[in-house]
Design a protein around this motif. Structure first.
Motif, PDB file in Angstrom:
ATOM      1  N   LEU A 135      -2.361  15.442  -2.060  1.00 52.38           N
ATOM      2  CA  LEU A 135      -1.672  14.206  -2.404  1.00 52.38           C
ATOM      3  C   LEU A 135      -2.438  12.975  -1.943  1.00 52.38           C
ATOM      4  O   LEU A 135      -2.349  11.913  -2.544  1.00 52.38           O
ATOM      5  CB  LEU A 135      -0.266  14.190  -1.786  1.00 52.38           C
ATOM      6  CG  LEU A 135       0.724  15.211  -2.339  1.00 52.38           C
ATOM      7  CD1 LEU A 135       2.028  15.122  -1.579  1.00 52.38           C
ATOM      8  CD2 LEU A 135       0.963  14.987  -3.829  1.00 52.38           C
ATOM      9  N   HIS A 136      -3.184  13.132  -0.867  1.00 47.83           N
ATOM     10  CA  HIS A 136      -3.808  11.956  -0.279  1.00 47.83           C
ATOM     11  C   HIS A 136      -5.240  11.715  -0.725  1.00 47.83           C
ATOM     12  O   HIS A 136      -5.857  10.755  -0.339  1.00 47.83           O
ATOM     13  CB  HIS A 136      -3.718  12.027   1.243  1.00 47.83           C
ATOM     14  CG  HIS A 136      -2.298  11.936   1.711  1.00 47.83           C
ATOM     15  ND1 HIS A 136      -1.941  11.992   3.018  1.00 47.83           N
ATOM     16  CD2 HIS A 136      -1.145  11.795   1.015  1.00 47.83           C
ATOM     17  CE1 HIS A 136      -0.619  11.900   3.121  1.00 47.83           C
ATOM     18  NE2 HIS A 136      -0.124  11.786   1.914  1.00 47.83           N
TER      19      HIS A 136
ATOM     20  N   MET B  22       2.067   7.257  -4.733  1.00 44.99           N
ATOM     21  CA  MET B  22       2.675   8.144  -3.732  1.00 44.99           C
ATOM     22  C   MET B  22       3.825   7.449  -3.014  1.00 44.99           C
ATOM     23  O   MET B  22       4.813   8.080  -2.653  1.00 44.99           O
ATOM     24  CB  MET B  22       1.622   8.598  -2.710  1.00 44.99           C
ATOM     25  CG  MET B  22       0.679   9.663  -3.226  1.00 44.99           C
ATOM     26  SD  MET B  22       1.547  11.078  -3.902  1.00 44.99           S
ATOM     27  CE  MET B  22       2.475  11.621  -2.480  1.00 44.99           C
TER      28      MET B  22
ATOM     29  N   LEU C  92       6.830   7.953  -5.068  1.00 45.91           N
ATOM     30  CA  LEU C  92       7.355   9.317  -4.936  1.00 45.91           C
ATOM     31  C   LEU C  92       8.113   9.474  -3.613  1.00 45.91           C
ATOM     32  O   LEU C  92       9.247   9.958  -3.589  1.00 45.91           O
ATOM     33  CB  LEU C  92       6.196  10.322  -5.014  1.00 45.91           C
ATOM     34  CG  LEU C  92       6.558  11.790  -4.776  1.00 45.91           C
ATOM     35  CD1 LEU C  92       7.427  12.331  -5.897  1.00 45.91           C
ATOM     36  CD2 LEU C  92       5.286  12.637  -4.660  1.00 45.91           C
ATOM     37  N   TYR C  93       7.505   9.034  -2.518  1.00 45.29           N
ATOM     38  CA  TYR C  93       8.153   9.160  -1.205  1.00 45.29           C
ATOM     39  C   TYR C  93       9.444   8.349  -1.163  1.00 45.29           C
ATOM     40  O   TYR C  93      10.420   8.744  -0.527  1.00 45.29           O
ATOM     41  CB  TYR C  93       7.217   8.679  -0.088  1.00 45.29           C
ATOM     42  CG  TYR C  93       6.053   9.615   0.200  1.00 45.29           C
ATOM     43  CD1 TYR C  93       6.168  10.981   0.016  1.00 45.29           C
ATOM     44  CD2 TYR C  93       4.846   9.116   0.688  1.00 45.29           C
ATOM     45  CE1 TYR C  93       5.103  11.835   0.295  1.00 45.29           C
ATOM     46  CE2 TYR C  93       3.781   9.961   0.970  1.00 45.29           C
ATOM     47  CZ  TYR C  93       3.912  11.313   0.770  1.00 45.29           C
ATOM     48  OH  TYR C  93       2.863  12.145   1.052  1.00 45.29           O
TER      49      TYR C  93
ATOM     50  N   PRO D 248      -0.483   6.759   0.883  1.00 42.38           N
ATOM     51  CA  PRO D 248      -1.880   6.390   0.650  1.00 42.38           C
ATOM     52  C   PRO D 248      -2.051   5.391  -0.486  1.00 42.38           C
ATOM     53  O   PRO D 248      -2.992   4.616  -0.494  1.00 42.38           O
ATOM     54  CB  PRO D 248      -2.558   7.727   0.304  1.00 42.38           C
ATOM     55  CG  PRO D 248      -1.452   8.614  -0.153  1.00 42.38           C
ATOM     56  CD  PRO D 248      -0.219   8.177   0.568  1.00 42.38           C
TER      57      PRO D 248
ATOM     58  N   HIS E  69      12.107  11.706   8.592  1.00 38.28           N
ATOM     59  CA  HIS E  69      11.138  10.742   8.071  1.00 38.28           C
ATOM     60  C   HIS E  69      11.542   9.306   8.437  1.00 38.28           C
ATOM     61  O   HIS E  69      10.748   8.534   8.971  1.00 38.28           O
ATOM     62  CB  HIS E  69      11.042  10.926   6.549  1.00 38.28           C
ATOM     63  CG  HIS E  69       9.944  10.127   5.916  1.00 38.28           C
ATOM     64  ND1 HIS E  69       9.725  10.101   4.574  1.00 38.28           N
ATOM     65  CD2 HIS E  69       9.018   9.301   6.450  1.00 38.28           C
ATOM     66  CE1 HIS E  69       8.707   9.297   4.303  1.00 38.28           C
ATOM     67  NE2 HIS E  69       8.258   8.805   5.422  1.00 38.28           N
TER      68      HIS E  69
END
Ligand SMILES: [Fe+2]
Ligand SMILES: [Fe+2]
Lengths: 92, 301
Positions: free
Chosen positions: B298-299, A29, A32-33, A25, B80
């Protein structure tokens, strides 16, 4: 959600390479990902994350022509031919 | 963007060793085949991770727990990476793939349709299933025509290598252990040998599109055979019996020959009605639902 492209720079002489992509988003983040998915065993000593929408893409057709610019490279065949001709002229 | 006027042109491009990239105007049948294959691979990695996670708290000792934690993270990571590559084929979004998986509409590898009964079952999985996966993935990595899949596999394969060595280390702990430990591994091997043989799939049919378009470079039988030649002698050397009464060595070639395979159990897993399919799908759904709050938190911008 924006898609980010992940570029990693391994330790040593090699430059950044494209490692893959991730959805996140926001930048925080995405960072982090990126750590969790792409850098778990020191795969990179530097990382770049670029939102896919910000990448400027060139038309491959415009790039392709540059692979056939004979005047920009030299395979040495003319030189070889000239040398051969000189050698032959010398032995006659 | 490259365009191929006819299917013959595209086939020729593949035969000549061409690599297809996401922006190319690939034939839709190719797009579907590649997508289906990668989606199933991604689903299987996710289920592998969930299956692994169960053992994090149960593994004996801190070292093994940490190793299982790392492995779990690897498998979820593989899922992922693969979901991102699959999503770029624009057949389904990542969310749609997860939805379909949780609703039991998607396929995942047969070995994740079974229960793990003991710690030794998990060791069989860590050793033989990871090795079987590695065998098939290496064959794709070798010359897969779809660029993004091939590139991402390079990373996945290197991590599967760790898993396999970790599995062999645990196997040797049991093999060199007490009779109880040895029996425990043998019992697990008896349960898992058939599913592992099934893992490579039924004999590849003539005209298989994945072979024609060089997504896979070897037939299912060739891959199964490669695995058998390597792992039958290894298991025997470690003192275990491969549970196949017809298994023998061909006198002239010296190669191991396995007995006929009964495919009924594989077919059940392919329709998501294997021994533990429903429970596995439910487990994945629960874990997805239980972590909804994390995704939301988180979003939030
Ligand atoms: Fe994996
Ligand atoms: Fe693995």
């Amino acid at each position: 959600m924006p898609t980010y492209e992940v570029f990693l720079k391994p330790d040593g002489k090699d430059g950044f390479f494209h490692a893959g992509s991730l959805d996140a988003p926001d930048d925080e983040m995405a960072a982090l990902y990126c750590r969790e998915t792409y850098i778990r065993r020191g795969e990179g000593v530097q990382a770049w994350l670029v939102a896919r929408q910000h990448i400027v893409t060139l038309d491959p057709k415009e790039l392709e022509v540059t692979a056939h610019r004979q005047h920009a490279s030299n395979d040495g065949s003319v030189v070889a031919q000239r040398r051969r001709a000189r050698r032959q002229a010398g032995t006659e | 963007m490259r365009v191929w006027e006819t299917m013959e042109d595209f086939d020729q491009f593949i035969v000549n060793g061409g690599t297809v990239e996401p922006g190319d105007d690939m034939p839709s049948a190719y797009r579907q085949e590649v997508f289906r294959f990668i989606e199933m691979h991604a689903n299987s990695e996710l289920f592998g991770g969930l299956c692994e996670r169960y053992w994090v708290s149960r593994a004996p000792g801190v070292h093994r727990k940490l190793a299982f934690l790392a492995k779990t993270q690897d498998e979820i990571g593989h899922a992922h990476l693969l979901y991102m590559v699959a999503a770029d084929l624009a057949v389904k979004s990542r969310a749609q793939m997860i939805d379909d998986l949780m609703a039991g509409r998607s396929k995942f590898h047969n070995v994740f349709h079974y229960k793990t009964h003991t710690w030794a079952d998990q060791i069989v999985i860590a050793y033989l299933v990871d090795a079987a996966a590695l065998t098939t993935q290496q064959a794709v990595l070798k010359q897969c025509s779809y660029g993004p899949y091939r590139r991402i596999l390079r990373r996945i394969v290197s991590e599967e290598g760790f898993h396999m060595r970790h599995g062999e280390e645990m196997l040797l702990t049991l093999a060199d252990g007490t009779v109880t430990q040895q029996n425990m591994f043998q019992a697990a091997l008896d349960r898992w040998w058939e599913p592992v043989m099934h893992f490579f799939g039924p004999p590849t049919k003539d005209g298989d599109l994945l072979i024609r378009w060089r997504v896979k470079s070897d037939t299912n039988e060739a891959l199964r055979d490669r695995f058998v030649q390597k792992f039958v002698p290894m298991l025997q050397e470690y003192g275990f019996v491969v549970p196949d009464p017809a298994l023998h060595r061909n006198a002239s070639t010296g190669k191991w020959v396995i007995g006929d395979i009964d495919w009924a159990a594989l077919r059940a897993t392919q329709s998501n009605v294997g021994p533990d399919s429903a429970a596995r799908i439910e487990l994945s759904k629960q874990s997805w639902d239980n972590t909804a709050w994390v995704r939301e938190a988180l979003h939030v911008p």
